[in-house]
Every structure is written in structure tokens, then in C-alpha cells.
Scaffold this active site. Structure first.
Site, PDB file in Angstrom:
ATOM      1  N   HIS A 265     -21.265  -6.535  21.739  1.00  0.00           N
ATOM      2  CA  HIS A 265     -20.062  -7.215  21.441  1.00  0.00           C
ATOM      3  C   HIS A 265     -20.163  -8.405  20.614  1.00  0.00           C
ATOM      4  O   HIS A 265     -20.967  -8.662  19.680  1.00  0.00           O
ATOM      5  CB  HIS A 265     -19.287  -7.258  22.719  1.00  0.00           C
ATOM      6  CG  HIS A 265     -17.562  -7.681  22.365  1.00  0.00           C
ATOM      7  ND1 HIS A 265     -16.886  -7.871  21.437  1.00  0.00           N
ATOM      8  CD2 HIS A 265     -16.936  -8.169  23.615  1.00  0.00           C
ATOM      9  CE1 HIS A 265     -15.696  -8.246  21.721  1.00  0.00           C
ATOM     10  NE2 HIS A 265     -15.578  -8.589  23.107  1.00  0.00           N
ATOM     11  N   HIS A 306     -18.831  -0.053  14.188  1.00  0.00           N
ATOM     12  CA  HIS A 306     -17.366  -0.534  15.216  1.00  0.00           C
ATOM     13  C   HIS A 306     -16.879   0.672  15.789  1.00  0.00           C
ATOM     14  O   HIS A 306     -16.610   1.917  15.219  1.00  0.00           O
ATOM     15  CB  HIS A 306     -16.426  -1.253  14.471  1.00  0.00           C
ATOM     16  CG  HIS A 306     -15.487  -2.315  14.853  1.00  0.00           C
ATOM     17  ND1 HIS A 306     -14.356  -1.753  15.599  1.00  0.00           N
ATOM     18  CD2 HIS A 306     -15.586  -3.486  15.332  1.00  0.00           C
ATOM     19  CE1 HIS A 306     -13.791  -2.858  15.969  1.00  0.00           C
ATOM     20  NE2 HIS A 306     -14.639  -3.859  15.915  1.00  0.00           N
ATOM     21  N   ASP A 364     -19.700  -9.406  12.577  1.00  0.00           N
ATOM     22  CA  ASP A 364     -20.685 -10.381  12.956  1.00  0.00           C
ATOM     23  C   ASP A 364     -21.722 -10.073  11.837  1.00  0.00           C
ATOM     24  O   ASP A 364     -22.942 -10.907  12.088  1.00  0.00           O
ATOM     25  CB  ASP A 364     -21.523  -9.711  14.397  1.00  0.00           C
ATOM     26  CG  ASP A 364     -20.284  -9.824  15.616  1.00  0.00           C
ATOM     27  OD1 ASP A 364     -19.984  -8.884  16.108  1.00  0.00           O
ATOM     28  OD2 ASP A 364     -19.914 -11.120  15.638  1.00  0.00           O
TER      29      ASP A 364
HETATM   30  C1  SDX Z   1     -17.574  -6.830  17.767  1.00  0.00           C
HETATM   31  O1  SDX Z   1     -14.008  -3.780  19.686  1.00  0.00           O
HETATM   32  C2  SDX Z   1     -13.676  -4.980  19.020  1.00  0.00           C
HETATM   33  O2  SDX Z   1     -12.833  -4.997  18.307  1.00  0.00           O
HETATM   34  C3  SDX Z   1     -14.848  -5.693  18.844  1.00  0.00           C
HETATM   35  C4  SDX Z   1     -14.887  -6.818  17.677  1.00  0.00           C
HETATM   36  C5  SDX Z   1     -14.188  -7.942  18.137  1.00  0.00           C
HETATM   37  O3  SDX Z   1     -13.561  -8.623  17.266  1.00  0.00           O
HETATM   38  O4  SDX Z   1     -13.763  -8.279  19.460  1.00  0.00           O
HETATM   39  O5  SDX Z   1     -14.667  -6.343  16.428  1.00  0.00           O
HETATM   40  C6  SDX Z   1     -16.278  -7.559  17.904  1.00  0.00           C
HETATM   41  O6  SDX Z   1     -17.989  -6.454  19.038  1.00  0.00           O
HETATM   42  C7  SDX Z   1     -18.119  -6.009  16.584  1.00  0.00           C
HETATM   43  C8  SDX Z   1     -19.319  -5.047  17.177  1.00  0.00           C
HETATM   44  C9  SDX Z   1     -20.466  -6.067  17.194  1.00  0.00           C
HETATM   45  N1  SDX Z   1     -21.434  -5.023  17.687  1.00  0.00           N
HETATM   46  C10 SDX Z   1     -22.734  -4.648  16.670  1.00  0.00           C
HETATM   47  O7  SDX Z   1     -22.684  -5.048  15.543  1.00  0.00           O
HETATM   48  C11 SDX Z   1     -23.727  -3.942  17.691  1.00  0.00           C
HETATM   49  C12 SDX Z   1     -24.193  -2.764  16.832  1.00  0.00           C
HETATM   50  N2  SDX Z   1     -23.019  -1.719  16.487  1.00  0.00           N
HETATM   51  C13 SDX Z   1     -23.072  -0.736  17.711  1.00  0.00           C
HETATM   52  O8  SDX Z   1     -24.016  -0.882  18.878  1.00  0.00           O
HETATM   53  C14 SDX Z   1     -21.832  -0.081  17.632  1.00  0.00           C
HETATM   54  O9  SDX Z   1     -21.560   0.380  16.369  1.00  0.00           O
HETATM   55  C15 SDX Z   1     -20.563  -0.469  18.639  1.00  0.00           C
HETATM   56  C16 SDX Z   1     -21.074  -0.846  19.834  1.00  0.00           C
HETATM   57  C17 SDX Z   1     -19.960  -1.353  17.792  1.00  0.00           C
HETATM   58  C18 SDX Z   1     -19.641   0.660  18.578  1.00  0.00           C
HETATM   59  O10 SDX Z   1     -20.078   1.603  19.412  1.00  0.00           O
HETATM   60  P1  SDX Z   1     -19.500   2.956  19.518  1.00  0.00           P
HETATM   61  O11 SDX Z   1     -17.874   3.038  19.263  1.00  0.00           O
HETATM   62  O12 SDX Z   1     -19.522   3.370  21.148  1.00  0.00           O
HETATM   63  O13 SDX Z   1     -20.134   4.020  18.882  1.00  0.00           O
HETATM   64  P2  SDX Z   1     -21.351   4.546  19.291  1.00  0.00           P
HETATM   65  O14 SDX Z   1     -22.277   3.954  20.077  1.00  0.00           O
HETATM   66  O15 SDX Z   1     -20.836   5.994  19.926  1.00  0.00           O
HETATM   67  O16 SDX Z   1     -22.007   5.093  17.987  1.00  0.00           O
HETATM   68  C19 SDX Z   1     -21.432   6.289  17.106  1.00  0.00           C
HETATM   69  C20 SDX Z   1     -22.485   6.965  16.622  1.00  0.00           C
HETATM   70  C21 SDX Z   1     -23.964   7.010  17.542  1.00  0.00           C
HETATM   71  O17 SDX Z   1     -24.748   8.202  17.011  1.00  0.00           O
HETATM   72  P3  SDX Z   1     -24.629   9.662  17.762  1.00  0.00           P
HETATM   73  O18 SDX Z   1     -24.732   9.401  19.338  1.00  0.00           O
HETATM   74  O19 SDX Z   1     -23.120  10.185  17.434  1.00  0.00           O
HETATM   75  O20 SDX Z   1     -25.728  10.518  16.889  1.00  0.00           O
HETATM   76  O21 SDX Z   1     -23.169   5.936  15.475  1.00  0.00           O
HETATM   77  C22 SDX Z   1     -24.551   5.477  15.820  1.00  0.00           C
HETATM   78  C23 SDX Z   1     -24.681   5.584  17.174  1.00  0.00           C
HETATM   79  O22 SDX Z   1     -26.027   5.935  17.568  1.00  0.00           O
HETATM   80  N3  SDX Z   1     -24.371   3.997  15.768  1.00  0.00           N
HETATM   81  C24 SDX Z   1     -25.224   3.232  15.002  1.00  0.00           C
HETATM   82  C25 SDX Z   1     -24.741   2.041  14.875  1.00  0.00           C
HETATM   83  N4  SDX Z   1     -23.682   1.956  15.705  1.00  0.00           N
HETATM   84  C26 SDX Z   1     -23.275   3.301  15.806  1.00  0.00           C
HETATM   85  N5  SDX Z   1     -26.678   3.641  14.597  1.00  0.00           N
HETATM   86  C27 SDX Z   1     -27.377   2.708  13.829  1.00  0.00           C
HETATM   87  N6  SDX Z   1     -26.996   1.297  14.152  1.00  0.00           N
HETATM   88  C28 SDX Z   1     -25.635   0.978  14.518  1.00  0.00           C
HETATM   89  N7  SDX Z   1     -25.333  -0.252  14.273  1.00  0.00           N
END
Ligand code: SDX
Length: 428
Positions: A265, A306, A364
Site C-alpha cells: 500500500h 493496482h 508510488d
Molecule cells: C497504493 O487501493 C488503492 O487505491 C491503493 C492506493 C491509494 O491511493 O490508496 O492506490 C495506493 O497502495 C498503490 C499500490 C502500491 N503497491 C505497490 O506498488 C506494490 C506492488 N503491487 C502489488 O503488490 C499489487 O499490484 C497490488 C498490491 C497493488 C494489487 O494487488 P492485487 O489487486 O491483490 O493483485 P494480485 O496481487 O492478485 O496480482 C494479480 C496478478 C498476480 O499474478 P497471478 O497470481 O494472477 O499469476 O498480477 C501479479 C500477481 O503476481 N502482480 C504483479 C505485480 N502486481 C501484481 N507481478 C509483478 N509485479 C507486480 N507489481
């Protein structure tokens, strides 16, 4: 009310009719309340498909990359409004007139100082404490100082608590930085605007006048706006859940700060810089992209992906432009980390894995480049996010209390042991 109905067929039971509600924008929702009487719950770990409340504050269209605050697009607010105008908009639902803006700015200015006893709270922390740890503590402690505004059912109390939180969060943030570097706390200078005052408290010192660069101050103000609110994200949902118990606003905002700290997050901005520094050179980008795609490797490309956006995060676009402006203003023409970030974005956006999973840079990804260029240490990045987001947390908390929401209490799918009798210890 509604005339749209979803009919659910449940094996062994009569079908159940569930009302469908439509909002102004976005998906319809199905009211599943009737399921309780059928002895069933919905099941949605991570709340991927769950609307937890009704709200009028922010709308996100993840497929189109649209973010509206009270109907206004984020790119217009970030480039044409000041942060305190956006705070007024989020709190009251409309942009302020000139007179309303002047009164609001004056009110916030009036509350920027903190009780002098709060200075002693910092002394309990080690100098190397993470500033987010300090912020969790001192923001929660504010409820020990403002007993005159803790009646959450009194609209005026809620308004004064909102003013105090928006006004004092930059002061406390700057204090957590000053404490970590062993410099004296700087009092707010009420001749300065919100972002200028923050930079003054961060980088000023009692021995000389602060010369705030107006381009940097404008960038800081824009960064606060880009972080101001984002619908029902994890930290905002935490604040709403804490608020639904009747907890005081300061404790609720402290719970939001704690939730924001996680690297998935708000902690991602700090993690992005660490990742870019670990990559170190554009020649290593492919290695890290491969790691991010490897199912057996927990590494993720921080600042990418996201839960809602399956297109560009509109905030990331503005943040990227701001990064270019700040680096140009500071004469930083070849910031290696920015070069790595831009190249990483290009490579990722052409890669089948990221295209298929719709992973784009989020808010971010570029913010840390700007904050580092301004001279803010990485450990303070999530604190900056919390400063900008406090108004969003407060606006949602206020909306939830005003709507007289019931206490939030999710249920579960229980897969543990069936009922059994406890054996004596010599029988275990
Ligand atoms: C913020 O919710 C909000 O609005 C938050 C925010 C706000 O203003 O409040 O926008 C702020 O928190 C932005 C996000 C910051 N986080 C990151 O940048 C961390 C890296 N990103 C992730 O960990 C991830 O993308 C999330 C946590 C942001 C979202 O996670 P989800 O929606 O639960 O998605 P997921 O983990 O289920 O991923 C879906 C797929 C997966 O692969 P499969 O299992 O389907 O094969 O996409 C892949 C994940 O492995 N994936 C990534 C990835 N993000 C998702 N693979 C590589 N790198 C990534 N960054």
C-alpha cells in the site's frame, strides 16, 4: 429504492430475490443482506468484488484510468487547485469560493501548532525509529490532548477534529524527521502556505531564514493533492472500520497510518526507491523484470499494479510530469534513478506478462524520484503519503459517522475443527 432484482437459486431452498442498486457512476451493486436469513454469507477474500459502503467523495474507473474527487478529474485538481482547496472540496463537497478559501486557509493556519507536551512524546523513541512508527504513536496520542472535540455525534466536534488533523499532520511529520536527524523542531510559520510551511518545518533551522523554492513548494502541494484520497483503499477502509466502533477521530487516523505503512500500500513508494537503487543500472532491468514474472520468486515490481486500475493510474501521469519539472528546476539533468524508472516503465509496458495482467505504474512509482530530489529521505516517503491522505481519511470518517453507519463486523467461512471435548493434559 430499486425495481431491479437479482434472483439467486440456492440448492435445496427457494430462490432468493436480491435488490440491485445503481449509483451515479460505476457498477451496480447487489444487496445481499437477505442471505443472512437463509443462513448464508457472501465470500470475497480481499474484498475484490465487495462494495462496503455508499459514498459521494471519490470515484475511480479502473479500466479507463479515471479518478474523480466530488466529480472533478484529478489532473485538473492537481494542476489548477491548491491542496487546501482540494481538502475543502473533499470535506464539504464543493470547491470553495474565494471567501470560503481564505477562511478555510486561515482556520487551518490557526491549528498548525501542537501542544508543547507532545514534544516530550518524541523523546520516548530511539533516534533511528522509523518515522511511520513515530507517526502511529503521536497521531493516536492527539486524542489525549483534545478532550473538547471527541463527541463524534456532534458535527461541530467532527469539524474541529478535521481542522486539527489536517493542520497538525505536517507539523508532526516534520517533527518526526527533525527528531531522526537530531535537529530542533521548527515551529510552523503562519506567513507561509501549507506546502511552504511543511518544507520550512522539514528543512528550516532556527539559525537562518527559510528560503523555500516556489517550484519545489508547488510540487509538494501537488504531491499532497495526488495522495489526498482514493475511494475505499485499504487504509481508508481501516479508518472507516475503526470509526464504525465510535473510536475518536485521532485514533481512527492513527489506524489508517498503520495500514498505509505496508509495502503493498503506501509503503510502496519507499520500496520503489529501494528497488531502483538495487537495480542500480539500466543494464540490470531485464534481470529484475524476469524476477517479477517468476511465480516462484516473491519479488514484485514495486510501484506497478493496482487492485482497481487496469490502465494507467492518472496520478502517475501527473507525478511523472512533476518529476521532470522538479529535476529540471534543481538542475538534475541525468538522475540515474529516473532513467532506470523511465526505462523500466518502457520495458514493462511492452512485456506480455504486464500487458496480460494489466500492470501499469501506480501513484508510488514516480513519487519517490521527486521526494528524493527535494532532499526527503526514503524513510519519510510514506509519511508524506500519510500527510496528503489524512484529508481523505477524515472525509470518509466524517461521511460514515454522518450516515450513522452500523459497526462493521464481517463474517467468515469456518474451516477449523468441528466441536470436540477437551482432553486432560495426560490424554493429549
Ligand atoms: C497504493 O487501493 C488503492 O487505491 C491503493 C492506493 C491509494 O491511493 O490508496 O492506490 C495506493 O497502495 C498503490 C499500490 C502500491 N503497491 C505497490 O506498488 C506494490 C506492488 N503491487 C502489488 O503488490 C499489487 O499490484 C497490488 C498490491 C497493488 C494489487 O494487488 P492485487 O489487486 O491483490 O493483485 P494480485 O496481487 O492478485 O496480482 C494479480 C496478478 C498476480 O499474478 P497471478 O497470481 O494472477 O499469476 O498480477 C501479479 C500477481 O503476481 N502482480 C504483479 C505485480 N502486481 C501484481 N507481478 C509483478 N509485479 C507486480 N507489481
Amino acid at each position: 429504492m430499486t425495481d431491479k432484482i437479482a434472483t439467486l437459486n440456492i440448492p435445496g431452498q427457494d430462490s432468493v430475490e436480491l435488490p440491485i442498486y445503481s449509483g451515479t457512476l460505476g457498477p451496480d451493486v447487489i444487496d445481499v443482506g437477505a442471505l443472512t436469513k437463509r443462513g448464508m454469507f457472501t465470500y470475497d477474500p480481499g474484498f475484490v468484488s465487495t462494495a462496503a459502503c455508499e459514498s459521494k467523495i471519490t470515484f475511480i474507473d479502473g479500466d479507463k484510468g479515471i479518478l474523480l474527487h466530488r466529480g472533478y478529474p484529478i489532473d485538473q485538481l492537481a494542476t489548477q487547485a491548491e491542496y487546501l482547496e482540494v481538502c475543502y472540496l473533499l470535506l464539504y463537497g464543493e470547491l470553495p469560493t474565494q471567501a470560503q478559501k481564505e477562511e478555510f486557509v486561515e482556520t487551518i493556519r490557526y491549528h498548525t501548532m501542537v501542544h508543547d507536551q507532545i514534544n516530550n512524546l518524541f523523546k520516548g523513541f530511539r533516534r533511528d525509529a522509523h518515522p511511520m512508527a513515530i507517526m502511529c504513536g503521536v497521531v493516536g496520542a492527539l486524542s489525549a490532548f483534545y478532550h473538547d472535540s471527541l463527541d463524534i455525534n456532534d458535527e461541530k466536534h467532527r469539524e474541529i477534529a478535521a481542522f486539527r488533523l489536517i493542520a497538525k499532520i505536517p507539523t508532526l511529520a516534520a517533527m518526526s524527521y527533525k527528531y531522526s536527524i537530531g535537529q530542533p523542531f521548527m515551529y510552523p510559520d503562519n506567513n507561509l502556505d501549507y506546502a511552504e510551511n511543511f518544507l520550512h518545518m522539514m528543512f528550516g533551522n532556527p539559525c537562518e531564514d527559510s528560503n523555500i523554492n516556489p517550484v519545489i513548494a508547488k510540487a509538494m502541494d501537488k504531491i499532497f493533492t495526488l495522495h489526498a484520497d482514493h475511494e475505499q483503499n485499504a487504509s481508508t477502509s481501516t479508518v472507516r472500520l475503526a470509526g464504525s466502533t465510535g473510536a475518536n477521530p485521532f485514533a481512527c487516523i492513527a489506524s489508517g497510518i498503520a495500514a498505509l505503512w505496508g509495502p503493498s500500500h503506501g509503503g510502496a513508494n519507499e520500496a520503489v526507491l529501494s528497488m531502483l537503487e538495487e537495480i542500480g543500472d539500466v543494464s540490470r532491468i531485464d534481470e529484475f523484470v524476469a524476477k517479477a514474472k517468476d511465480k516462484n520468486d516473491p519479488f514484485r515490481l514495486m510501484g506497478f499494479g493496482h487492485r482497481v486500475y487496469k490502465n494507467f493510474d492518472p496520478r502517475a501521469k501527473v507525478m511523472k510530469e512533476t518529476a521532470d519539472d522538479v529535476l529540471k528546476e534543481l538542475g538534475i539533468t541525468d538522475d540515474p534513478l529516473l532513467e532506470i524508472a523511465k526505462r523500466l516503465e518502457e520495458i514493462a509496458l511492452e512485456d506480455e506478462y504486464f500487458i496480460e495482467k494489466k500492470l501499469y505504474p501506480n501513484v508510488d512509482f514516480y513519487s519517490g524520484i521527486i521526494l528524493k530530489a527535494i532532499g526527503i529521505p526514503t524513510s519519510m516517503f510514506t509519511v508524506i503519503f500519510a500527510v496528503g491522505r489524512t484529508v481523505g481519511w477524515v472525509a470518509h470518517w466524517n461521511e460514515m459517522i454522518g450516515d450513522k453507519s452500523r459497526i462493521g463486523r464481517p463474517r467468515q467461512l469456518y474451516t477449523g475443527e468441528p466441536k470436540r471435548d477437551m482432553p486432560a493434559i495426560d490424554k493429549r
